[in-house]
Scaffold this motif. Sequence first.
Motif, PDB file in Angstrom:
ATOM      1  N   MET A   6      -1.480  12.062   5.997  1.00 51.84           N
ATOM      2  CA  MET A   6      -1.692  11.343   4.753  1.00 51.84           C
ATOM      3  C   MET A   6      -2.344  12.258   3.708  1.00 51.84           C
ATOM      4  N   ALA A   7      -3.005  13.303   4.194  1.00 50.40           N
ATOM      5  CA  ALA A   7      -3.841  14.126   3.324  1.00 50.40           C
ATOM      6  C   ALA A   7      -3.127  14.675   2.086  1.00 50.40           C
ATOM      7  N   PRO A   8      -1.931  15.294   2.223  1.00 57.05           N
ATOM      8  CA  PRO A   8      -1.333  15.890   1.016  1.00 57.05           C
ATOM      9  C   PRO A   8      -1.145  14.866  -0.098  1.00 57.05           C
ATOM     10  N   ALA A   9      -0.587  13.718   0.227  1.00 55.67           N
ATOM     11  CA  ALA A   9      -0.338  12.713  -0.801  1.00 55.67           C
ATOM     12  C   ALA A   9      -1.650  12.258  -1.431  1.00 55.67           C
ATOM     13  N   VAL A  10      -2.647  12.009  -0.597  1.00 53.23           N
ATOM     14  CA  VAL A  10      -3.916  11.509  -1.113  1.00 53.23           C
ATOM     15  C   VAL A  10      -4.591  12.551  -2.003  1.00 53.23           C
ATOM     16  N   ILE A  11      -4.620  13.791  -1.525  1.00 51.39           N
ATOM     17  CA  ILE A  11      -5.311  14.833  -2.299  1.00 51.39           C
ATOM     18  C   ILE A  11      -4.613  15.062  -3.644  1.00 51.39           C
ATOM     19  N   LEU A  12      -3.284  15.134  -3.620  1.00 55.25           N
ATOM     20  CA  LEU A  12      -2.544  15.351  -4.865  1.00 55.25           C
ATOM     21  C   LEU A  12      -2.824  14.243  -5.872  1.00 55.25           C
ATOM     22  N   MET A  68      -3.366   4.107  -4.633  1.00 50.54           N
ATOM     23  CA  MET A  68      -2.245   4.955  -5.033  1.00 50.54           C
ATOM     24  C   MET A  68      -1.442   4.282  -6.141  1.00 50.54           C
ATOM     25  N   LEU A  69      -1.187   2.990  -5.943  1.00 51.49           N
ATOM     26  CA  LEU A  69      -0.418   2.261  -6.943  1.00 51.49           C
ATOM     27  C   LEU A  69      -1.174   2.227  -8.270  1.00 51.49           C
ATOM     28  N   SER A  70      -2.496   2.123  -8.185  1.00 50.81           N
ATOM     29  CA  SER A  70      -3.265   2.006  -9.423  1.00 50.81           C
ATOM     30  C   SER A  70      -3.200   3.294 -10.246  1.00 50.81           C
TER      31      SER A  70
END
Lengths: 288, 336, 276
Positions: free
Chosen positions: A14-20, C112-114
């Motif tokens: 999940m890290a790449p998406a969250v960090i970006l 994320m959506l926000s």
Amino acid sequence: MATQHSRSAARLMMAPAVILLLGWMLVPLIMTLYFSFKKYLPLRGGDLGWVGFDNYARFVSSSSFWPSVQATLLIVGGVLLITLVLGVLLALLLDQPMWGQGVVRILFIAPFFIMPTVSALVWKNMFMDPVNGLFAHLWKAFGAQPVEWLSEASLPSIILIISWRWLPFATLILLTAIQSLDSEQLEAAEMDGASPLARFGHIILPHLSRAITVVLLIQTIFLLSVFAEIFVTTQGSFGTRTLTYLIYQRVLESQNVGLGSAGGVFAIILANIVAIFLMRIVGKNLDA
Amino acid sequence: MGQIQLNQVTKSFGNVNVIPPLDLTIEDGEFCVFVGPSGCGKSTLLRLIAGLEDVTSGTISIDDNDATEIPPAKRGLAMVFQSYALYPHMSVKKNIAFPLRMAKMDQAEQERRIEAAAKALNLTDYLDRRPGQLSGGQRQRVAIGRAIVREPSAFLFDEPLSNLDAALRVGMRLEISELHERLKTTMIYVTHDQVEAMTMADKIVVLRAGVIEQVGSPLELYHRPQNTFVAGFIGSPKMNLIEGKEAAKHKAHTIGIRPEHITVSAKRVKGAWPGVVGVSEHLGSDTIFHVHDTGLADVITVRSDGEVSYRHGDRIYLVPRMDVLHKFDANGQRIA
Amino acid sequence: MAREITQKRKIVNTLVAWTIGFLIFFPILWTVLTSFKTEAQAISDPPVFLFFDWTLENYAIVQERSDYARFLWNSVIIAVGSTVLGTIISVPAAWSMAFVPSKKTKDILLWMLSTKMLPAVGVLYPIYLIFIELGLLDTKVGLVAVMTLINLPIIVWMLYTYFREIPGEILEAARMDGATLRDEIIHVLTPMAIPGIASTVLLNIILAWNEAFWTLNLTAAKAAPLTAFIASYSSPEGLFYAKLSAASTMAIAPILILGWFSQKQLVRGLTFGAVK
């Protein structure tokens, strides 16, 4: 299905998406906040020091602020009203038995795929042009004086252009929702003696409530930041300067970054108020 | 080989303790059934053995090797899931081949094993089909096929028959029993259906709220239930449990008598319980009477010969067989 | 009797629906028709509908004058590039959220959506500065990056809703069968989710293709995609209806076809699975 091993793998993946996304959100946001407290004119001296809440006060007290809020609300409200009312009606229509439903659906959805710059240009020139536009021809055919749509009736014209793009979206979502209604429920209501109108009011409309909220909120998010339709048609004149467009002008046209950033913070706050509502509803649906 | 040993195993989800410390040994080659009402932790227990869940504490050993920390694939176990969990985008053949492919087995050996499994499970004609084109029973067989090609040290079945209709269920039950006879491999089978447990198991583990209520062979459980829960759970129709004065006569808090151990008489007999016939279920070979107004319990269920015929509202007398009476104390535990 | 009424109603429904459908579609049809007219016919009074001298010269002229091909190429690179990149980042994230949910999963998804709701104009200048600093202004790389970030929440969401429909037992079966996490995602999850992934990709290509705020503001000549190409026709002096129509048709045709192809999934995707 969760063992320690899979949980740590999950975190890693999940890290790449969250960090970006975190970077994408935080970096510009902090910069906007920073600029909003500065007098910052890139072409006229650059950074001219801290000014506290000056920019906020100036942005709100400027003569263009309230008209821009009003224009924003009128456009969002007008488009929502049109797309929801017509959307429900069209969805009901499309749900009826007919020939060539697939083709009709394709005709209905098409506008949603059109680039906003294209749709704005086509409407502006080929329909709303007071000399060569189709509307002008139509008006003349009935002996009426052609209307200067984008200056005389600028807001309704913009609302029409935007609604044309969003009506298909609303219609198709509502249609999907109507089709998921259990037909036995309607038959039971019919057996119970409910008239078609009563069936609509007591069964179909409540069933649609979730879809309506989804349409309402998703459209609001997109409509609050409508840009291309105005950029291509009126450039914000004739009372069509929305909050988004006003900020855009402050930042790029008058190159007053501090003032524009303060406006941006307002826009972010406004969007977040809407977002909180949307999150609530989407969040509920997550559990369902 | 396939001896599985659980040692002081516990499992909690957050603050909820699903399985208190539990010890259990499943012998090599045994057909062991976990049975209990839904939510009793039987599936969780199976998933702990499979390695799909981590134990909170305790150890699981397979053939005397500690397997607690070994990932599922390396435990040498195969599992058949309730939903069959077939890969919908692969043909039957590819489904069965998948574990072999993952093990990077050589092609010829793969072919040989798939062929053997398909033949054993009557799937030879369906190897090129997709799971979506198969009936429920066939899908079930593919799931079993995917398990047996690996030649695992034990099979785990998670309520495998619950998605099948009644007739198919009986057939598959026999097929799985047959398979066990042939392979002699350890099988652990989870079900909520006590009929499946009774008909298939060498050893039944009755679970309630994560706790083992009793372990034993089907007949042990039937003849000597250790407590009122097992007494009520095993056997169909259910054992009649009677409290109060009648129980006190036998120096027990509760007495239990199975429906088949009561005979019905139209005439008053000494020591018989009077009652009124309610609904009767005619099964042909047997007839089950639901008897009311006995003063013992709401309903006393009686199984008698199919020839016996009483009508709703008839007054009758019930004669229990005292030699097969079960006695329980106030905690529901068996007395002697 | 009842059947007869139904039949009559069906005819009326069909007529009404087709009429409205035609009206809604008309602006597009009119644009396409005009693109085949000569400039004189395009502004003739009264307008001609079908009976004109069909010509392809507008297309030739547009291609020649505005270097349509370069804009098209930029659009394709930006839309496809950002979607592919976004999908590669999103598949593992969506797998985690769908199959190893924790208490925080829901919050992360909503957060994320926000980010999608941050008004672009509010952060335009900072992004502009960053782009200048990094030399990304008017480059395809820069726009691919921005589009990826803009659409990332939607891609994650859509994949998440599709993945959630895949029974976890199948992935567990794969794990029991000896599949590693990589095998599990490549051999089992991805093939099963192909329809969902395909519609996610299609929808995001459409969204990126039509995005008109960042593309207009962060490009000049080199990396400008079709949105900018069309916007350049908004100045009155460059205005010729037939050529405008030809350019418009060229800008929308690829995406219109793609959109029709994925309309069902598109609706579901855009509601984040809230309406089925």
